[in-house]
Scaffold this motif. Structure first.
Motif, short mmCIF file in Angstrom:
data_model
loop_
_atom_site.label_atom_id
_atom_site.label_comp_id
_atom_site.label_asym_id
_atom_site.label_seq_id
_atom_site.Cartn_x
_atom_site.Cartn_y
_atom_site.Cartn_z
N PHE A 38 0.84 -1.21 0.00
CA PHE A 38 0.00 0.00 0.00
C PHE A 38 0.87 1.26 0.00
N LEU A 39 1.87 1.29 0.89
CA LEU A 39 2.74 2.46 1.03
C LEU A 39 3.60 2.66 -0.21
N PHE A 40 4.01 1.56 -0.83
CA PHE A 40 4.79 1.63 -2.08
C PHE A 40 3.98 2.36 -3.17
N ASN A 41 2.71 1.99 -3.31
CA ASN A 41 1.85 2.62 -4.33
C ASN A 41 1.55 4.08 -4.01
N ILE A 42 1.32 4.39 -2.73
CA ILE A 42 1.09 5.78 -2.32
C ILE A 42 2.33 6.63 -2.62
N SER A 43 3.51 6.08 -2.31
CA SER A 43 4.77 6.80 -2.57
C SER A 43 4.96 7.03 -4.06
N GLY A 44 4.60 6.03 -4.87
CA GLY A 44 4.69 6.16 -6.32
C GLY A 44 3.79 7.26 -6.86
N ILE A 45 2.57 7.35 -6.30
CA ILE A 45 1.62 8.41 -6.72
C ILE A 45 2.17 9.79 -6.35
N ILE A 46 2.75 9.91 -5.15
CA ILE A 46 3.34 11.19 -4.72
C ILE A 46 4.48 11.60 -5.66
N LEU A 47 5.24 10.61 -6.13
CA LEU A 47 6.36 10.88 -7.04
C LEU A 47 5.91 11.29 -8.43
N TRP A 48 4.90 10.57 -8.98
CA TRP A 48 4.61 10.67 -10.42
C TRP A 48 3.24 11.23 -10.77
N TYR A 49 2.56 11.88 -9.79
CA TYR A 49 1.25 12.44 -10.17
C TYR A 49 1.00 13.90 -9.80
N PRO A 50 1.22 14.34 -8.55
CA PRO A 50 0.69 15.66 -8.14
C PRO A 50 1.11 16.82 -9.05
N ILE A 51 2.39 16.89 -9.46
CA ILE A 51 2.85 17.99 -10.32
C ILE A 51 2.75 17.53 -11.77
N PRO A 52 2.04 18.28 -12.63
CA PRO A 52 1.88 17.86 -14.04
C PRO A 52 3.20 17.52 -14.74
N PHE A 53 4.27 18.24 -14.40
CA PHE A 53 5.58 18.00 -15.02
C PHE A 53 6.11 16.59 -14.74
N THR A 54 5.73 16.04 -13.57
CA THR A 54 6.25 14.72 -13.17
C THR A 54 5.44 13.56 -13.75
N ARG A 55 4.41 13.84 -14.53
CA ARG A 55 3.58 12.76 -15.09
C ARG A 55 4.28 12.15 -16.32
N ILE A 56 5.51 11.72 -16.09
CA ILE A 56 6.36 11.16 -17.16
C ILE A 56 5.74 9.90 -17.78
N PRO A 57 5.10 9.00 -16.98
CA PRO A 57 4.51 7.79 -17.59
C PRO A 57 3.57 8.07 -18.76
N ILE A 58 2.82 9.19 -18.71
CA ILE A 58 1.88 9.52 -19.81
C ILE A 58 2.66 9.78 -21.09
N ARG A 59 3.76 10.59 -20.98
CA ARG A 59 4.55 10.93 -22.17
C ARG A 59 5.23 9.69 -22.75
N LEU A 60 5.76 8.84 -21.85
CA LEU A 60 6.43 7.62 -22.30
C LEU A 60 5.45 6.67 -22.98
N ALA A 61 4.25 6.53 -22.38
CA ALA A 61 3.23 5.62 -22.94
C ALA A 61 2.76 6.11 -24.31
N LYS A 62 2.59 7.43 -24.46
CA LYS A 62 2.17 7.98 -25.76
C LYS A 62 3.24 7.75 -26.82
N GLY A 63 4.51 7.93 -26.42
CA GLY A 63 5.62 7.68 -27.35
C GLY A 63 5.66 6.23 -27.80
N LEU A 64 5.47 5.31 -26.83
CA LEU A 64 5.46 3.88 -27.17
C LEU A 64 4.24 3.54 -28.03
N GLY A 65 3.10 4.20 -27.75
CA GLY A 65 1.88 3.97 -28.54
C GLY A 65 2.09 4.36 -29.99
N ASN A 66 2.80 5.47 -30.22
CA ASN A 66 3.09 5.91 -31.59
C ASN A 66 4.00 4.92 -32.32
N ILE A 67 5.00 4.40 -31.60
CA ILE A 67 5.93 3.44 -32.20
C ILE A 67 5.20 2.15 -32.57
#
Length: 535
Positions: free
Chosen positions: A353-382
């Motif tokens: 539970f704490l691992f997932n909460i920590s992951g959300i704090i790292l990769w969600y609150p600030i729009p700049f840190t939402r790197i998974p979205i950019r990576l997934a879109k890049g992979l989707g295009n490829i």
């Protein structure tokens, strides 16, 4: 039927690879290496297709003293990665249509990227500080927790059907992992056994369970039953998915699609726009808690992302919520554990539970840190351009890479660092050069401003695409298939030319659903022209 087929698929994987999963857990000297523990978590979850089964094996090993909670933390991180392969496989079923596949694959892999990036940051942090172990230990010591009973929600509906097909004895895998030699000779399938009464008459009794199922009297090895169930469950799963997508496509057209898309993807008014994503996380957690499986929930939203009803930006917080939902289910399951294993089971569930909460704090609150979205879109295009690359991604990320790291771990720390460090350094240098090429090419020497100095096969997938096309053309017995492929390429070429002429439309939007928007824009433009030309 879709949810039941996923349940049977998990049982099939356990029958095929469950005992192997138990064997993997046995080597405690390897588990002392955090990287090896992480990889074992990934591989075992891939084999049994259930993070809850992997977690229960870890709990039984910790309770029997074969494993400490500190060593179990990396394994739990690995189970989080392993469970995200299911929705990626579901996205593969939509490979037929290029634009749908682009969206579906990006929507599925956003979950993968979140898990991999979280592990990349939190595993070194855990090794250095023991942060997850220390915090969960404090929580366990602070509360006087008593065992209770975990609720059955969706299982009440699905269990009668799945239990009538096959029932498995989960304690066999745990027994193998904890070194029980008798468990090695047992079957995972619950079968009838013979007991002898005082009168000498034998009568059947059911092994462990009071019910019955299709394979109760079938004298086939576990592997054969597993392969039969694997084939049938995949057939049902793919059929259900195709029907779901067809049904959604027929229902969600025109104005209805526009309304639904607007409701699902629109943010709240200005001051509260940031709240929308967090509500989506809560919705994802709630829905996953109801279906009691993150794989089922993320696999269910993948077709919706594919047809463009849910945007990837909205699918991302829903996936993060599903990670939270599955851990709350695990916490409730741990609360139902017997007294002697309650503390360990609950601490491992809280680590997850704490691992997932920590992951959300790292990769969600600030729009700049939402790197998974950019990576997934890049992979989707490829993968939309080179559809065979989707299979390469799955095989590399979930099988070859974990097995490579595991084999290095077996060789010892010196070999792992000696081989791994130069590879990681080279990867970091390539990423930095790629970023500078896009953002600030002037900072780089003239030779490094593009990868053209390398052979074409080293920096482009086009030569590899020709090789794959040639191989598939040779393997294809029917010329018609080849002709379809040629026609598809010609059609794509024509579409790209036409798209260059048309006004720009976002590739992750469904054209059918953006038709209304285009009409609205045209009306607005006409009104503006009338307003400006008024005398």
């Amino acid at each position: 039927m879709f949810i039941c087929s996923l349940d049977i698929l998990s049982s099939a994987f356990q029958l095929v690879g469950g005992k192997a999963a138990g064997d993997i857990f046995q080597d405690n000297s390897v588990l002392s290496n955090p990287l090896a523990g992480l990889v074992i978590g990934v591989l075992v979850t891939l084999l049994v297709q259930s993070s809850s089964t992997s977690s229960s094996i870890v709990v039984s090993m910790v309770s029997s003293g074969l494993l400490t909670v500190q060593l179990a933390v990396p394994i739990i991180m690995g189970t989080n990665i392993g469970t995200s392969v299911t929705n990626t496989l579901v996205a593969m079923t939509q490979v037929g249509e290029r634009s749908t596949f682009r969206r579906a694959f990006a929507g599925a892999t956003v979950h993968d990227f979140f898990n991999w990036l979280s592990v990349l940051v939190l595993l070194p942090l855990e090794v250095a500080s023991g942060y997850l172990y220390t915090v969960t230990k404090l929580i366990i010591d602070s509360f006087n927790i008593e065992s209770g009973e975990a609720p059955d929600l969706l299982n009440v509906i699905t269990d009668p059907l799945t239990d009538s097909i096959v029932q498995l004895d989960q304690s066999v895998i745990s027994g193998i992992a904890t070194g029980d030699q008798e468990a090695r000779n047992k079957s995972l399938i619950k079968r009838w056994c013979l007991t002898f009464t005082n009168t000498g008459i034998s009568r059947p009794c059911f092994h462990v369970s009071s019910g019955t199922h299709l394979f109760v009297n079938v004298h086939l090895p576990d592997l054969a039953v597993g392969l039969i169930l694997l084939a049938l469950s995949l057939l049902v799963l793919c059929s259900c998915l195709i029907l779901i997508v067809k049904l959604l496509n027929s229902m969600l057209k025109g104005q209805v699609a526009g309304i639904i898309k607007k409701i699902l993807n629109t943010d709240f008014p200005f001051p509260f726009g940031w709240v929308t994503g967090y509500i989506a996380i809560l919705v994802g957690a709630g829905m996953t808690f109801i279906v009691q499986s993150s794989s089922v929930f993320t696999s269910a939203i993948t077709p919706l992302v594919g047809i463009g009803v849910i945007s990837i930006e909205r699918a991302y917080p829903l996936s993060l919520g599903s990670n939270i939902g599955t851990t709350t289910t695990a916490i409730l399951a741990a609360m139902a554990s017997p007294g002697d294993t309650l503390g360990n089971a609950l601490q491992i569930a809280l680590v997850h539970f704490l691992f997932n909460i920590s992951g959300i704090i790292l990769w969600y609150p600030i729009p700049f840190t939402r790197i998974p979205i950019r990576l997934a879109k890049g992979l989707g295009n490829i993968t939309a351009s080179y559809r065979w690359f989707a299979a390469v991604y799955i095989i590399t990320c979930f099988f070859i890479l974990p097995l490579f790291v595991f084999s290095l771990s077996l060789a010892g720390w010196q070999v792992l660092v000696g081989v791994g460090a130069p590879l990681i350094l080279m990867l970091i240098i390539i990423i930095v050069i790629n970023v500078l090429q896009k953002r600030k090419p002037g900072c780089l020497p003239a030779a490094l401003r593009s990868w053209d100095f390398l052979p074409l096969w080293a920096h482009s997938l086009a030569p590899w695409d020709k090789v794959v096309s040639a191989c598939t053309a040779k393997c294809c017995c029917c010329c018609k298939c080849c002709q379809i492929a040629v026609d598809d390429q010609e059609k794509t070429g024509r579409e790209s030319v036409e798209n260059n002429k048309k006004p720009h439309v976002e590739v992750y939007d469904n054209p059918a659903m953006s038709a209304d928007k285009e009409v609205e824009n045209e009306i607005k433009i006409e009104l503006e022209i009338l307003k400006m030309s008024r005398l």
